[in-house]
Motif scaffolding. Structure first.
Motif, PDB file in Angstrom:
ATOM      1  N   TYR A   1       0.883  -1.181   0.012  1.00  0.00           N
ATOM      2  CA  TYR A   1       0.106   0.167   0.007  1.00  0.00           C
ATOM      3  C   TYR A   1       0.838   1.302  -0.119  1.00  0.00           C
ATOM      4  N   PHE A   2       0.658   2.159  -0.706  1.00  0.00           N
ATOM      5  CA  PHE A   2       1.232   3.381  -0.861  1.00  0.00           C
ATOM      6  C   PHE A   2       0.433   4.645  -0.931  1.00  0.00           C
ATOM      7  N   ALA A   3       0.999   5.979  -0.280  1.00  0.00           N
ATOM      8  CA  ALA A   3       0.254   7.205  -0.229  1.00  0.00           C
ATOM      9  C   ALA A   3       0.967   7.891  -1.294  1.00  0.00           C
TER      10      ALA A   3
ATOM     11  N   ASP B   1      -8.838   5.244   2.863  1.00  0.00           N
ATOM     12  CA  ASP B   1      -7.572   6.107   3.559  1.00  0.00           C
ATOM     13  C   ASP B   1      -6.352   6.502   2.644  1.00  0.00           C
ATOM     14  N   GLY B   2      -7.046   6.930   1.565  1.00  0.00           N
ATOM     15  CA  GLY B   2      -5.868   7.775   0.618  1.00  0.00           C
ATOM     16  C   GLY B   2      -4.866   6.823  -0.043  1.00  0.00           C
ATOM     17  N   LEU B   3      -4.842   5.523   0.189  1.00  0.00           N
ATOM     18  CA  LEU B   3      -3.851   4.519  -0.268  1.00  0.00           C
ATOM     19  C   LEU B   3      -4.318   4.138  -1.565  1.00  0.00           C
ATOM     20  N   THR B   4      -3.133   3.432  -1.998  1.00  0.00           N
ATOM     21  CA  THR B   4      -3.374   2.772  -3.255  1.00  0.00           C
ATOM     22  C   THR B   4      -2.505   1.121  -3.321  1.00  0.00           C
ATOM     23  N   ALA B   5      -3.331   0.391  -3.399  1.00  0.00           N
ATOM     24  CA  ALA B   5      -2.699  -1.215  -3.493  1.00  0.00           C
ATOM     25  C   ALA B   5      -1.821  -1.156  -4.832  1.00  0.00           C
ATOM     26  N   VAL B   6      -0.434  -1.444  -4.787  1.00  0.00           N
ATOM     27  CA  VAL B   6       0.142  -1.513  -5.919  1.00  0.00           C
ATOM     28  C   VAL B   6       0.703  -3.038  -6.030  1.00  0.00           C
ATOM     29  N   PHE B   7       0.306  -3.429  -7.258  1.00  0.00           N
ATOM     30  CA  PHE B   7       0.928  -5.175  -7.632  1.00  0.00           C
ATOM     31  C   PHE B   7       1.832  -5.163  -8.600  1.00  0.00           C
ATOM     32  N   THR B   8       2.778  -6.239  -8.473  1.00  0.00           N
ATOM     33  CA  THR B   8       3.436  -6.429  -9.623  1.00  0.00           C
ATOM     34  C   THR B   8       3.451  -7.957  -9.665  1.00  0.00           C
ATOM     35  N   ALA B   9       3.647  -8.687 -10.913  1.00  0.00           N
ATOM     36  CA  ALA B   9       3.493 -10.087 -11.155  1.00  0.00           C
ATOM     37  C   ALA B   9       4.502 -10.457 -12.093  1.00  0.00           C
ATOM     38  N   ARG B  10       4.753 -11.672 -12.159  1.00  0.00           N
ATOM     39  CA  ARG B  10       5.591 -12.374 -13.314  1.00  0.00           C
ATOM     40  C   ARG B  10       5.586 -13.952 -13.118  1.00  0.00           C
TER      41      ARG B  10
ATOM     42  N   GLY C   1       9.713 -20.178  -8.885  1.00  0.00           N
ATOM     43  CA  GLY C   1       9.859 -20.818  -7.784  1.00  0.00           C
ATOM     44  C   GLY C   1      10.357 -19.945  -6.723  1.00  0.00           C
ATOM     45  N   SER C   2      10.475 -18.505  -7.007  1.00  0.00           N
ATOM     46  CA  SER C   2      11.118 -17.633  -5.857  1.00  0.00           C
ATOM     47  C   SER C   2      10.146 -16.298  -5.876  1.00  0.00           C
ATOM     48  N   LEU C   3      10.063 -15.808  -4.624  1.00  0.00           N
ATOM     49  CA  LEU C   3       9.156 -14.651  -4.440  1.00  0.00           C
ATOM     50  C   LEU C   3       9.785 -13.589  -4.884  1.00  0.00           C
ATOM     51  N   ILE C   4       8.977 -12.455  -5.273  1.00  0.00           N
ATOM     52  CA  ILE C   4       9.580 -11.056  -5.694  1.00  0.00           C
ATOM     53  C   ILE C   4      10.071 -10.159  -4.341  1.00  0.00           C
ATOM     54  N   ASP C   5      11.317 -10.094  -4.455  1.00  0.00           N
ATOM     55  CA  ASP C   5      11.754  -9.055  -3.391  1.00  0.00           C
ATOM     56  C   ASP C   5      11.540  -7.747  -3.503  1.00  0.00           C
TER      57      ASP C   5
ATOM     58  N   THR D   1       7.546   8.773  -6.337  1.00  0.00           N
ATOM     59  CA  THR D   1       7.254   9.994  -5.389  1.00  0.00           C
ATOM     60  C   THR D   1       6.177   9.748  -4.141  1.00  0.00           C
ATOM     61  N   ALA D   2       5.644   8.452  -4.441  1.00  0.00           N
ATOM     62  CA  ALA D   2       4.907   7.887  -3.391  1.00  0.00           C
ATOM     63  C   ALA D   2       5.717   7.333  -2.292  1.00  0.00           C
ATOM     64  N   GLU D   3       5.127   7.334  -1.205  1.00  0.00           N
ATOM     65  CA  GLU D   3       5.452   6.463   0.084  1.00  0.00           C
ATOM     66  C   GLU D   3       4.644   5.353   0.572  1.00  0.00           C
ATOM     67  N   ARG D   4       5.732   4.382   0.650  1.00  0.00           N
ATOM     68  CA  ARG D   4       5.290   3.138   0.980  1.00  0.00           C
ATOM     69  C   ARG D   4       4.738   2.978   2.450  1.00  0.00           C
ATOM     70  N   MET D   5       3.338   2.512   2.676  1.00  0.00           N
ATOM     71  CA  MET D   5       2.813   2.637   4.179  1.00  0.00           C
ATOM     72  C   MET D   5       2.488   1.132   4.524  1.00  0.00           C
ATOM     73  N   SER D   6       2.957   0.080   3.762  1.00  0.00           N
ATOM     74  CA  SER D   6       2.843  -1.050   4.654  1.00  0.00           C
ATOM     75  C   SER D   6       3.975  -2.081   3.875  1.00  0.00           C
ATOM     76  N   PRO D   7       4.245  -3.266   4.595  1.00  0.00           N
ATOM     77  CA  PRO D   7       4.971  -4.074   4.107  1.00  0.00           C
ATOM     78  C   PRO D   7       4.669  -4.802   2.688  1.00  0.00           C
ATOM     79  N   PHE D   8       5.502  -5.412   1.899  1.00  0.00           N
ATOM     80  CA  PHE D   8       5.143  -6.159   0.805  1.00  0.00           C
ATOM     81  C   PHE D   8       4.680  -7.224   1.182  1.00  0.00           C
ATOM     82  N   TYR D   9       3.371  -7.615   0.873  1.00  0.00           N
ATOM     83  CA  TYR D   9       2.915  -8.995   0.764  1.00  0.00           C
ATOM     84  C   TYR D   9       3.003  -9.800  -0.354  1.00  0.00           C
ATOM     85  N   ARG D  10       3.566 -11.290  -0.343  1.00  0.00           N
ATOM     86  CA  ARG D  10       4.108 -11.895  -1.367  1.00  0.00           C
ATOM     87  C   ARG D  10       3.593 -13.272  -1.592  1.00  0.00           C
ATOM     88  N   THR D  11       3.165 -13.693  -2.586  1.00  0.00           N
ATOM     89  CA  THR D  11       2.808 -15.211  -2.766  1.00  0.00           C
ATOM     90  C   THR D  11       3.468 -15.865  -4.136  1.00  0.00           C
TER      91      THR D  11
END
Ligand SMILES: Cc1cc2nc3c(=O)[nH]c(=O)nc-3n(C[C@H](O)[C@H](O)[C@H](O)COP(=O)(O)OP(=O)(O)OC[C@H]3O[C@@H](n4cnc5c(N)ncnc54)[C@H](O)[C@@H]3O)c2cc1C
Length: 298
Positions: A189-191, A215-224, A228-232, A253-263
């Motif tokens: 999540y980014f502000a 809360d003014g946040l945006t969930a930002v996702f990436t995928a590939r 067998g390895s997680l996205i760091d 220019t955004a601020e990260r407001m959460s950890p990254f969640y990975r699967t």
């Protein structure tokens, strides 16, 4: 046989609470059990598609979601390498925007509505097994109720207990159309991102996007593709830059407001959805790759 309930729904998130809501409104005696509580966030982004928003509207629940200042999403942007197309959401059937409420809002409001409709909710109840009549019909559940083993009887048991459904396992519901997890995901999540639209960018081997939420946040996702390895953390930004320079410019220019969640990803499958005394709803019956963003709406 004396039944405690008409229907016991195992799992109190989107699929379970929605099912319980509809059954309770029809006048059935419904119990929802969950080993946890939907106020705890769950591992998922939360873009709702038109069909899901339409259901919330029809059930009279959309305003409750909007009351949490859930931002309307009226534009969709799709990028394919150098090409970008965007289109405005077309109002239909009284639905004028899409929404992506956080799950601790959506799931809690659905559960509250089910309880208001007459369903009972028991938290801390973990399904252990189903009870079967001699003819094979499901007639109840065995659960660990906050440390105590208990049995409850019902005419019908609904498994809304997610992709690793204990209900599905107990009835041996056959899976078909099974596919391995092909895509690996990370999100956070980014502000400070002003997109306000569902943005999804694709280049060969990469997908990324924005999902505006509360809360003014945006969930930002990436995928590939799953190797067998997680996205760091570093790869997250590399994938975003590869998917879209515009997206990366906003992230800088955004601020990260959460950890990254990975699967590593989710397998896809359908399960036979019902039998004598039982049914499966939600991910228990149909799990799909998250890139579809259709699990909640379905
Ligand atoms: C990374 C990721 C991103 C996603 N993004 C999106 C998206 O943007 N849009 C979208 O529509 N979908 C998305 N999805 C899919 C979406 O999360 C699921 O489709 C949705 O959560 C399914 O809801 P459900 O109610 O069927 O099951 P779940 O949300 O899995 O809930 C199951 C409930 O059952 C309970 N339970 C399980 N076992 C037991 C037991 N033995 N006893 C008692 N209770 C039990 C659990 O505690 C839980 O509360 C995403 C999924 C992932 C992993």
């Amino acid at each position: 046989m004396n039944y405690d309930y008409d229907v016991i729904v195992v799992g109190g998130r989107v699929a379970g609470s929605a099912t319980a809501l509809l059954l309770a409104r029809l006048g059935y005696r419904v119990l929802i059990i969950d080993r946890s509580h939907p106020s705890k966030d769950t591992f998922s982004t939360h873009a709702i598609m038109r069909s899901g928003v339409l259901q919330l509207q029809r059930w009279g629940l959309l305003q409750r979601i909007l009351d949490h200042d859930t931002p309307p999403i009226r534009r969709i942007v799709l990028g394919f390498g150098q090409q970008e197309i965007s289109f405005d959401f077309r109002e239909a059937f009284g639905v004028e925007a899409l929404y992506a409420p956080r799950r601790h809002i959506l799931d809690v409001e659905l559960l509250a509505a089910a309880i208001e409709a007459g369903a009972e909710f028991r938290q801390g109840y973990r399904l252990l097994d189903l009870i079967f009549a001699e003819n094979g019909r499901v007639t109840g559940i065995q659960a660990n109720a906050n440390g105590t083993q208990t049995e409850l009887r019902a005419r019908f048991v609904v498994g809304a207990d997610g992709m690793r459904s204990r209900v599905a396992a107990a009835v041996n519901a056959p899976a078909y159309e099974t596919h391995p997890a092909v895509s690996t995901y990370a999100y956070g999540y980014f502000a400070g991102i002003s997109s306000g639209s569902y943005d999804a960018y694709f280049v060969p081997g990469v997908a990324a996007g924005f999902i505006p939420t509360n809360d003014g946040l945006t969930a930002v996702f990436t995928a590939r593709p799953n190797n067998g390895s997680l996205i760091d953390d570093d790869e997250f930004y590399r994938l975003a830059a590869a998917a879209s320079p515009n997206m990366m410019a906003q992230l800088k220019t955004a601020e990260r407001m959460s950890p990254f969640y990975r699967t590593l990803g989710l397998p896809g499958f359908l399960r036979v959805p019902g039998g004598p005394g039982w049914a499966l709803v939600g991910d228990a019956g149909f799990t799909k790759d998250p890139i579809s963003a259709h699990g909640i709406s379905d």
